[in-house]
Design an enzyme around this catalytic site. Structure first.
Site, PDB file in Angstrom:
ATOM      1  CG  HIS A  69      41.140  42.364  45.802  1.00  0.00           C
ATOM      2  ND1 HIS A  69      42.348  41.871  45.397  1.00  0.00           N
ATOM      3  CD2 HIS A  69      40.558  42.837  44.669  1.00  0.00           C
ATOM      4  CE1 HIS A  69      42.493  42.053  44.095  1.00  0.00           C
ATOM      5  NE2 HIS A  69      41.401  42.630  43.630  1.00  0.00           N
ATOM      6  CD  GLU A  70      36.945  42.586  44.006  1.00  0.00           C
ATOM      7  OE1 GLU A  70      36.822  43.614  43.302  1.00  0.00           O
ATOM      8  OE2 GLU A  70      37.676  41.637  43.669  1.00  0.00           O
ATOM      9  CG  HIS A  73      39.513  47.191  42.972  1.00  0.00           C
ATOM     10  ND1 HIS A  73      40.630  47.558  42.265  1.00  0.00           N
ATOM     11  CD2 HIS A  73      39.567  45.838  43.079  1.00  0.00           C
ATOM     12  CE1 HIS A  73      41.332  46.483  41.954  1.00  0.00           C
ATOM     13  NE2 HIS A  73      40.712  45.429  42.445  1.00  0.00           N
TER      14      HIS A  73
END
Length: 164
Positions: A69-70, A73
């Protein structure tokens, strides 16, 4: 333990590089994150911060979902720039296409709130407990005064505390 997490970051970058057929600069990885957030991506600093406590308590899902998820980004920012939404279609494309994971915005880890001491202040009104934080209690010691909204009397420390 953090070595597994760093290795997962590297694996995510290798997957993104294979998918997009280009290189991405590796981020700095920090474990100085507390509270309810599992991870944070600082786009302009190329920095990932992770919550070690939540990692320890949810290791398998954290490695699979949160790290991807990170990283997604940072990859989305490096591919598409500043004008995209944090969890917009570009980020979702990376989550689904590159990592083959659901683009979940939030984790559902059980977050333990830490115990907080409250300082009990009172006024002449019946049943008038006013629980103050440590910060507000300190301000009273420094001379600040607080008034009851009903009777307009100054609130006075009762000498009692409670832990919430």
């Amino acid at each position: 333990m953090p070595e597994q997490l760093k290795q997962r970051v590297e694996t995510c970058y290798q997957q993104a590089e294979a998918f997009f057929k280009r290189r991405f600069p590796r981020p700095e990885v920090s474990f100085k994150l507390r509270g309810q957030k599992a991870g944070v991506a600082h786009l302009h600093e190329n920095l990932l911060r992770f919550n070690l406590q939540l990692y320890r308590e949810n290791q398998e899902d954290f490695l699979r979902q949160t790290v991807a998820h990170e990283v997604a980004h940072l990859v989305a920012h490096q591919l598409f720039g500043d004008r995209i939404q944090a969890h917009g279609e570009e980020w979702q494309l990376i989550m689904r296409g590159v990592y083959e994971l659901p683009p979940n915005r939030c984790h559902n880890y059980d977050v333990q709130r830490r115990a907080v001491t409250r300082y009990i202040y009172r006024c002449p009104c019946p049943q008038s407990d006013f629980p103050f934080t440590a910060q507000r209690h300190k301000l009273v010691h420094q001379g600040r005064r607080y008034l009851c909204k009903r009777c307009r009397e100054i609130l006075v420390y009762s000498g009692e505390t409670r832990v919430e």
